[in-house]
Design a protein around this motif. Structure first.
Motif, PDB file in Angstrom:
ATOM      1  N   ARG A  64       0.820  -1.216   0.000  1.00 57.45           N
ATOM      2  CA  ARG A  64       0.000   0.000   0.000  1.00 57.45           C
ATOM      3  C   ARG A  64       0.851   1.262   0.000  1.00 57.45           C
ATOM      4  NH1 ARG A  64      -5.975  -0.200   0.398  1.00 57.45           N
ATOM      5  NH2 ARG A  64      -6.418  -2.437   0.545  1.00 57.45           N
ATOM      6  N   LYS A  81     -10.354   7.708   3.357  1.00 59.24           N
ATOM      7  CA  LYS A  81     -10.937   6.554   4.032  1.00 59.24           C
ATOM      8  C   LYS A  81     -10.338   6.425   5.431  1.00 59.24           C
ATOM      9  CE  LYS A  81     -12.147   3.544   0.146  1.00 59.24           C
ATOM     10  NZ  LYS A  81     -11.955   2.187  -0.434  1.00 59.24           N
ATOM     11  N   SER A  83      -9.939   3.705   7.138  1.00 63.99           N
ATOM     12  CA  SER A  83      -9.198   2.458   7.312  1.00 63.99           C
ATOM     13  C   SER A  83      -9.233   1.670   6.011  1.00 63.99           C
ATOM     14  CB  SER A  83      -9.795   1.615   8.444  1.00 63.99           C
ATOM     15  OG  SER A  83     -11.100   1.185   8.102  1.00 63.99           O
ATOM     16  N   PHE A  84      -8.391   0.652   5.946  1.00 60.32           N
ATOM     17  CA  PHE A  84      -8.504  -0.306   4.852  1.00 60.32           C
ATOM     18  C   PHE A  84      -8.359  -1.712   5.418  1.00 60.32           C
ATOM     19  CE2 PHE A  84      -3.941   0.804   4.804  1.00 60.32           C
ATOM     20  CZ  PHE A  84      -3.340  -0.451   4.800  1.00 60.32           C
ATOM     21  N   GLU A  85      -8.821  -2.687   4.683  1.00 61.74           N
ATOM     22  CA  GLU A  85      -8.874  -4.067   5.158  1.00 61.74           C
ATOM     23  C   GLU A  85      -7.782  -4.896   4.497  1.00 61.74           C
ATOM     24  OE1 GLU A  85     -12.029  -7.838   5.347  1.00 61.74           O
ATOM     25  OE2 GLU A  85     -12.624  -5.902   4.472  1.00 61.74           O
TER      26      GLU A  85
END
Length: 252
Positions: A64, A81, A83-85
């Motif tokens: 990322r 955003k 958060s990200f998963e």
């Protein structure tokens, strides 16, 4: 990957009111081994599991980053955003920024009362402008919980966490039994009790009981700056203590 990071449990943990535990949802509908794969103690039990998970999280973060410096990544990637998963083989971690430091949080939620959050930061010898940092992992004591009890309440050095009047999942009980050392009753439990489930035997005479319910005290060790979160050594420093209720004459 140059470094999987250090697994640290802080000895300087916050104190607070005692929370009551809840049993693991769906535990009795699965085998105990399978149930514990979906419980925070999964990471405490297995060094290999932690190393694998840390490597996967670190690799996901580095992808990322896409060549950006750590400081730029932390400040920019979450602009739109929160958060990200990251999807791993047996569960997902949500990566979010720590609002107070140049670090990230990696959180896995197992259900009500069970979650684990790692603080993810660059190793001390790397500066924030690094484009390929080594990452350290540390349990966040306020955002991690086992059976409804925060780590900040559980792992307080030289304190006793009384869990014998709570509903403990088999995963948590098994972890304490395996990793802890059964010790003499703690002075905070001087009352003998009547041996019933609601008022079990306590105190120095409980070891002589062979029938009824007894309160046992277990000593566990914090191992700082090392991937080994607990030790069964009697010479550990600083220890913490947990009580649990079991049939007299047995550990659990």
């Amino acid at each position: 990957m140059k470094n999987l990071g250090a697994y640290i449990v802080s000895a300087c943990l916050a104190t607070g009111s005692v929370a009551y535990a809840t049993s693991l949802n769906g535990e009795h509908s699965e085998s105990e081994e399978n149930a514990c794969r979906h419980h925070p103690t999964e990471y405490l039990n297995s060094l290999e599991k932690r190393q694998t998970v840390f490597q996967q999280i670190a690799q996901g973060i580095l992808v990322r980053m896409d060549g950006r410096s750590w400081s730029r990544f932390v400040s920019e990637i979450f602009a739109n955003k929160p958060s990200f998963e990251l999807s791993l083989a047996d569960g997902s971690f949500f990566i979010s920024p720590d609002p107070t430091t140049q670090s990230l949080r990696a959180t896995r939620i197992y259900g009500e009362g069970n979650a684990i959050t790692f603080e993810v930061s660059t190793a001390d010898r790397f500066n924030l402008s690094s484009h390929n940092p080594e990452l350290d992992f540390k349990i966040h004591p306020l955002l991690s919980s086992i059976d409804g009890v925060q780590f900040s309440h559980l792992l307080v050095a030289n304190r006793v966490m009384s869990l014998h009047d709570t509903l403990m999942s088999n995963c948590w009980r098994s972890f304490i039994e395996t990793k802890g050392t059964l010790v003499a009753s703690h002075p905070s439990d001087p009352s003998e009790g009547d041996g019933s489930f609601t008022d079990p035997f306590k105190g120095p005479h409980r070891t002589a009981k062979t029938t009824g319910w007894c309160v046992n005290t277990y000593k566990l060790c914090l191992s700082l700056g090392n991937v080994n979160v607990v030790s069964t050594s009697l010479a550990c420093e600083p220890p913490f203590y947990i009580t649990a209720k079991a049939q007299c004459g047995s550990e659990f």
